[in-house]
Design an enzyme around this catalytic site. Structure first.
Site, PDB file in Angstrom:
ATOM      1  N   LEU A 224       0.875  -1.163   0.000  1.00 35.46           N
ATOM      2  CA  LEU A 224       0.000   0.000   0.000  1.00 35.46           C
ATOM      3  C   LEU A 224       0.914   1.215   0.000  1.00 35.46           C
ATOM      4  CD1 LEU A 224      -3.030   0.678   0.040  1.00 35.46           C
ATOM      5  CD2 LEU A 224      -2.904   0.815   2.527  1.00 35.46           C
ATOM      6  N   ASP A 225       0.744   2.096  -0.977  1.00 38.10           N
ATOM      7  CA  ASP A 225       1.644   3.232  -1.126  1.00 38.10           C
ATOM      8  C   ASP A 225       1.722   4.067   0.140  1.00 38.10           C
ATOM      9  OD1 ASP A 225       2.140   2.557  -3.765  1.00 38.10           O
ATOM     10  OD2 ASP A 225       0.573   3.863  -4.549  1.00 38.10           O
ATOM     11  N   THR A 226       2.841   4.741   0.322  1.00 33.96           N
ATOM     12  CA  THR A 226       3.038   5.592   1.492  1.00 33.96           C
ATOM     13  C   THR A 226       1.946   6.633   1.611  1.00 33.96           C
ATOM     14  OG1 THR A 226       5.428   5.285   1.291  1.00 33.96           O
ATOM     15  CG2 THR A 226       4.684   7.098   2.676  1.00 33.96           C
TER      16      THR A 226
ATOM     17  N   SER B  32      -1.104   6.391   0.546  1.00 34.55           N
ATOM     18  CA  SER B  32      -2.422   5.775   0.584  1.00 34.55           C
ATOM     19  C   SER B  32      -2.707   5.285   2.000  1.00 34.55           C
ATOM     20  CB  SER B  32      -2.512   4.615  -0.407  1.00 34.55           C
ATOM     21  OG  SER B  32      -2.325   5.082  -1.734  1.00 34.55           O
TER      22      SER B  32
END
Length: 220
Positions: A41-43, A45
């Protein structure tokens, strides 16, 4: 038996347990040894991240060949029309790959949603809208690239479900463990657990300060 932990990853937290630069990581929120993220999960997000100590379960959750649906709530700049939704549903050519067909619909702004820190930067002259997007794949920054491609850049992105596992009422930094038998079988969560009735774990005391420092100056 396998362990499976559901964590609400806050904005600005790296999806890993260590960082030489001292930025906020999963270790600041999850004091559980020997578990690893099943997917990324992107930073920038937020939302549901699954962690497990079982390699086979980790592979089954993360590998797109198993087509486990992942549900996202997406705040976008502008108000998406039916043409944009149809393009998302068909699949979007992003240059390096063409996305698979997905589910996409306009939804109301979630009334239960916590404020983001730092807040999303808005433009007074441009309205915003919310989408629910369900993917069965997961490339790097895929949702953001998809909405930008159809003309509606993402402002905020939250993952609320992965297969049968749901975020429920977990607040940012909170976590809970799914019963081992359910984790191994991949069974649907009981209604009470999905609604956040199970006790949530407490984040590490130093997490808030480190996360705040790591986010300073960010806008999206």
């Amino acid at each position: 038996m396998a362990r499976l932990i559901l964590l609400n990853k806050p904005y600005g937290v790296l999806c890993q347990f260590t960082d030489e630069a001292g930025r906020a990581t999963l270790k600041d929120y999850l004091p559980v040894p020997d578990v690893y993220a099943a997917g990324r999960l992107d930073t920038d997000s937020e939302g549901l991240l699954l962690l497990t100590d079982d390699g086979a379960l980790q592979h089954r959750i993360a590998d797109p060949r198993h087509k486990l649906p992942k549900t996202y709530l997406v705040q976008v700049e502008g108000e998406p029309d039916e043409a944009a939704l149809a393009a998302l549903r068909r699949g979007v050519d992003l240059g390096d790959f063409h996305t698979r067909p997905c589910e996409a619909r306009v939804v109301a702004e979630p009334g239960w949603l916590w404020p983001r820190d730092p807040p999303v930067r808005f433009r007074k002259t441009v309205p915003t809208g919310w989408l629910e997007i369900v993917l069965r794949e997961g490339r790097n920054r895929q949702v953001r690239r998809m909405t930008a491609k159809v003309g509606f850049p993402t402002l905020r992105l939250l993952r609320v479900a992965i297969g049968p596992w749901r975020l429920g009422e977990l607040l940012p930094g909170q976590w809970r463990e799914v019963p081992a038998a359910d984790a191994a079988a991949g069974r649907e969560q009981p209604a009470g657990l999905a609604a956040g009735a199970a006790p949530a774990g407490r984040r590490a005391p130093r997490a808030a300060g480190r996360a705040e420092a790591s986010r300073r100056g960010r806008t999206r």
